[in-house]
Design an enzyme around this catalytic site. Structure first.
Site, PDB file in Angstrom:
ATOM      1  N   HIS A 218      45.530 -61.959  16.472  1.00 26.12           N
ATOM      2  CA  HIS A 218      45.152 -60.842  15.713  1.00 26.12           C
ATOM      3  C   HIS A 218      46.090 -60.598  14.761  1.00 26.12           C
ATOM      4  O   HIS A 218      45.737 -59.495  13.817  1.00 26.12           O
ATOM      5  CB  HIS A 218      44.586 -59.594  16.579  1.00 26.12           C
ATOM      6  CG  HIS A 218      45.841 -58.930  16.858  1.00 26.12           C
ATOM      7  ND1 HIS A 218      46.551 -59.217  18.180  1.00 26.12           N
ATOM      8  CD2 HIS A 218      46.832 -58.129  16.572  1.00 26.12           C
ATOM      9  CE1 HIS A 218      47.627 -58.590  18.475  1.00 26.12           C
ATOM     10  NE2 HIS A 218      47.682 -57.604  17.363  1.00 26.12           N
TER      11      HIS A 218
HETATM   12  C1  UD1 Z   1      47.060 -52.905  14.723  1.00 26.62           C
HETATM   13  C2  UD1 Z   1      48.768 -52.624  14.695  1.00 26.62           C
HETATM   14  C3  UD1 Z   1      49.180 -53.976  15.433  1.00 26.62           C
HETATM   15  C4  UD1 Z   1      48.709 -54.111  16.876  1.00 26.62           C
HETATM   16  C5  UD1 Z   1      47.279 -54.092  16.895  1.00 26.62           C
HETATM   17  C6  UD1 Z   1      46.861 -54.019  18.346  1.00 26.62           C
HETATM   18  C7  UD1 Z   1      49.644 -51.705  12.665  1.00 26.62           C
HETATM   19  C8  UD1 Z   1      50.522 -51.928  11.426  1.00 26.62           C
HETATM   20  N1  UD1 Z   1      49.112 -52.895  13.202  1.00 26.62           N
HETATM   21  O1  UD1 Z   1      46.871 -54.031  14.103  1.00 26.62           O
HETATM   22  O2  UD1 Z   1      50.673 -53.803  15.423  1.00 26.62           O
HETATM   23  O3  UD1 Z   1      49.301 -55.335  17.486  1.00 26.62           O
HETATM   24  O4  UD1 Z   1      46.669 -52.800  16.185  1.00 26.62           O
HETATM   25  O5  UD1 Z   1      45.422 -54.479  18.174  1.00 26.62           O
HETATM   26  O6  UD1 Z   1      49.620 -50.766  13.146  1.00 26.62           O
HETATM   27  N2  UD1 Z   1      39.126 -53.156  12.760  1.00 26.62           N
HETATM   28  C9  UD1 Z   1      37.734 -52.878  13.175  1.00 26.62           C
HETATM   29  N3  UD1 Z   1      37.585 -51.888  14.140  1.00 26.62           N
HETATM   30  C10 UD1 Z   1      38.665 -51.373  14.836  1.00 26.62           C
HETATM   31  C11 UD1 Z   1      39.953 -51.317  14.319  1.00 26.62           C
HETATM   32  C12 UD1 Z   1      40.137 -52.321  13.252  1.00 26.62           C
HETATM   33  O7  UD1 Z   1      36.829 -53.316  12.755  1.00 26.62           O
HETATM   34  O8  UD1 Z   1      38.168 -50.446  15.648  1.00 26.62           O
HETATM   35  C13 UD1 Z   1      39.464 -53.989  11.530  1.00 26.62           C
HETATM   36  C14 UD1 Z   1      39.259 -53.425  10.265  1.00 26.62           C
HETATM   37  O9  UD1 Z   1      38.765 -54.308   9.620  1.00 26.62           O
HETATM   38  C15 UD1 Z   1      40.974 -53.354   9.949  1.00 26.62           C
HETATM   39  C16 UD1 Z   1      41.388 -54.516  10.799  1.00 26.62           C
HETATM   40  O10 UD1 Z   1      40.820 -54.589  11.779  1.00 26.62           O
HETATM   41  O11 UD1 Z   1      41.151 -53.347   8.502  1.00 26.62           O
HETATM   42  C17 UD1 Z   1      42.784 -54.265  11.071  1.00 26.62           C
HETATM   43  O12 UD1 Z   1      43.045 -52.945  11.799  1.00 26.62           O
HETATM   44  P1  UD1 Z   1      44.327 -52.291  11.880  1.00 26.62           P
HETATM   45  O13 UD1 Z   1      44.519 -51.017  12.859  1.00 26.62           O
HETATM   46  O14 UD1 Z   1      44.758 -51.863  10.451  1.00 26.62           O
HETATM   47  O15 UD1 Z   1      45.590 -53.506  12.299  1.00 26.62           O
HETATM   48  P2  UD1 Z   1      45.456 -54.417  13.354  1.00 26.62           P
HETATM   49  O16 UD1 Z   1      45.293 -55.804  12.986  1.00 26.62           O
HETATM   50  O17 UD1 Z   1      44.435 -53.853  14.516  1.00 26.62           O
HETATM   51  N1  UDP Z   2      43.240 -56.415  25.527  1.00 21.92           N
HETATM   52  C1  UDP Z   2      42.144 -55.797  25.999  1.00 21.92           C
HETATM   53  N2  UDP Z   2      40.893 -56.528  25.686  1.00 21.92           N
HETATM   54  C2  UDP Z   2      40.978 -57.579  24.929  1.00 21.92           C
HETATM   55  C3  UDP Z   2      42.421 -57.870  24.105  1.00 21.92           C
HETATM   56  C4  UDP Z   2      43.262 -57.475  24.654  1.00 21.92           C
HETATM   57  O1  UDP Z   2      42.090 -55.097  26.771  1.00 21.92           O
HETATM   58  O2  UDP Z   2      39.874 -58.178  24.523  1.00 21.92           O
HETATM   59  C5  UDP Z   2      44.498 -55.865  26.113  1.00 21.92           C
HETATM   60  C6  UDP Z   2      45.625 -56.684  26.535  1.00 21.92           C
HETATM   61  O3  UDP Z   2      45.304 -56.864  28.047  1.00 21.92           O
HETATM   62  C7  UDP Z   2      46.746 -55.776  26.339  1.00 21.92           C
HETATM   63  C8  UDP Z   2      46.541 -55.050  25.227  1.00 21.92           C
HETATM   64  O4  UDP Z   2      44.987 -54.991  25.002  1.00 21.92           O
HETATM   65  O5  UDP Z   2      47.170 -54.881  27.150  1.00 21.92           O
HETATM   66  C9  UDP Z   2      47.188 -55.778  23.725  1.00 21.92           C
HETATM   67  O6  UDP Z   2      46.773 -55.232  22.781  1.00 21.92           O
HETATM   68  P1  UDP Z   2      46.806 -56.251  21.339  1.00 21.92           P
HETATM   69  O7  UDP Z   2      46.673 -57.795  21.773  1.00 21.92           O
HETATM   70  O8  UDP Z   2      45.569 -55.816  20.493  1.00 21.92           O
HETATM   71  O9  UDP Z   2      48.148 -55.980  20.711  1.00 21.92           O
HETATM   72  P2  UDP Z   2      49.581 -55.973  20.936  1.00 21.92           P
HETATM   73  O10 UDP Z   2      49.914 -55.961  22.173  1.00 21.92           O
HETATM   74  O11 UDP Z   2      49.831 -57.284  20.149  1.00 21.92           O
HETATM   75  O12 UDP Z   2      50.371 -54.873  20.098  1.00 21.92           O
END
Ligand code: UD1
Ligand code: UDP
Length: 382
Positions: A218
């Protein structure tokens, strides 16, 4: 003591379960926790599923900020969090990790002099092109109590000028730093017992009694760069086809959207048609634990997932150029393969042949990090 906890992105919601559980088990009479959800993640399977499944108290506030550019998203969060902090006047603002929700909380609280307790302090990738690296540095340097999950994180803070000899009373100019273990280790121990009772996710995906790989992708550095995303998926196809091994990929919504445009050539079609690559929607945390504890190995660019692989004694191929959890690599249980197609394949082959020789020393605490954090906040009420 009153604390306000900010959650927003998936991993923070999961981490918050550890503190809420410690409060309800040991500090129910002494800590009143108010949860603010920024709404950074909002799909049912990215947010509400964790609140329901992990017993997190219902957030009193949801700012419903949603997705946007970094600036717009963070600015809207700052505005909303500031208002809540002025109304609630908590003793501490509790922040997790390194997302935009973390940064927004840090900026809002620091300017109106509400002490910040930062959980997961000190982690560094030393790569400032990562949005998370900026968020963590800014949050750490605005905090009063800094709780580091690892010795490396604690050392990073010392190297940045935090004084480990500081004594209470702590404040933002005289912060306290603590190496206390990882709240996610607390959670993994606790929820493993519940996850053991459910195996549906394996049955539904035809993975029972089979060797399989668990993959998550991601990071913007992978999803947004066509060459990198394509190299990763190309490696996954090769590994699954040549080794007749299933790869299950719970897809983050960011990746699900960007795969369509950013996989080059006919790779997108090959991935969609593969019967070995199982692309599924994001799963609940308990299902994730089932996948992590039953897989052969993990391939991931997630911080949380590489660590959970270690908790469940599985090697991790790390799909990034560096890691904040360098202990995992030092223990030989993770290989940094970045987004290099041949490096990913070689790392898989290495672990495929050496899976039984690994050992996983205990480096993430004793499962009581959340209790320590609660007690430390109580002991340091200003
Ligand atoms: C964010 C965090 C990242 C973390 C990740 C965990 C920042 C800068 N990044 O990244 O550190 O590792 O969350 O998962 O805060 N979207 C959906 N539905 C949702 C959420 C997101 O469709 O419920 C899509 C949208 O298109 C959005 C994109 O995902 O633009 C990115 O979401 P965003 O929260 O901005 O960043 P993450 O990549 O999720
Ligand atoms: N996770 C989850 N379901 C998923 C993918 C991840 O419950 O489909 C959990 C995972 O076990 C971990 C957390 O989400 O506890 C990690 O989140 P993510 O990878 O989105 O973000 P990061 O840790 O890199 O910030």
């Amino acid at each position: 003591m009153k604390i306000v906890t900010v959650i927003g992105a998936r991993p923070q919601i999961i981490k918050a379960a550890a503190l809420s559980r410690a409060i309800s088990n040991h500090f129910a009479g002494s800590i009143n926790e108010i949860i603010v959800h920024t709404g950074q993640h909002y799909d049912q399977n990215m947010s509400q599923v964790f609140i329901d499944e992990l017993g997190i108290p219902k957030p009193k506030y949801n700012l419903n900020i949603g997705s946007s550019s970094h600036g717009i998203q963070t600015a809207r969060m700052i505005e909303g969090i500031e208002k809540i902090l002025m109304d609630e006047k908590p003793d501490y603002l509790v922040l997790y990790g390194d997302t935009n929700s973390t940064l927004a909380g840090a900026v809002a609280a620091a300017k109106i002099h509400i002490p910040i307790a930062h959980i997961e302090a000190g982690l560094r990738s030393f790569n400032k092109s990562m949005p998370e690296e900026i968020n963590r540095i800014m949050c750490d340097h605005a905090s009063t109590l800094l709780f580091s999950p690892t010795q490396t994180g604690f050392n990073n803070l010392v190297n940045e000028g935090f004084n480990p000899a500081n004594k209470a009373p702590f404040h933002a100019d005289h912060p306290g730093i603590f190496h206390c273990g990882d709240v996610m280790y607390d959670n993994s121990l606790f929820f493993k017992a519940l996850a053991n009772k459910r195996q549906n996710i394996l049955r539904e995906n035809n993975l029972e009694d089979k060797a399989f790989i668990l993959t998550t992708i991601h990071r913007d550095s992978n999803t947004d760069v066509p060459e990198r995303l394509s190299a990763i998926f190309s490696a996954l196809l090769t590994i699954s086809e040549e080794n007749h091994i299933d790869i299950i990929l719970p897809l983050h919504p960011r990746t699900a959207k960007l795969m369509e445009t950013n996989l080059t050539g006919n790779l997108y079609n090959r991935v969609k048609k593969s019967d070995k690559l199982k692309l599924i929607p994001p799963v609940s945390f308990l299902d994730m634990i089932v996948l992590e504890s039953n897989c052969k190995l993990v391939m991931t660019d997630s911080g949380g997932v590489q660590k959970e692989a270690y908790f469940f004694k599985k090697p991790a191929v790390i799909l990034r150029g560096e890691t904040e959890w360098k202990e995992i690599v030092e223990a030989g249980c993770g290989i940094i393969a970045n987004a290099g197609e041949s490096k990913i394949i070689e790392a898989f082959e290495f672990y495929n042949n050496n899976n039984n020789t690994l050992s996983f020393p205990k480096i993430f605490g004793d499962g009581n990090a959340a209790t320590f954090i609660c007690q430390t906040m109580l002991d340091n009420l200003l």
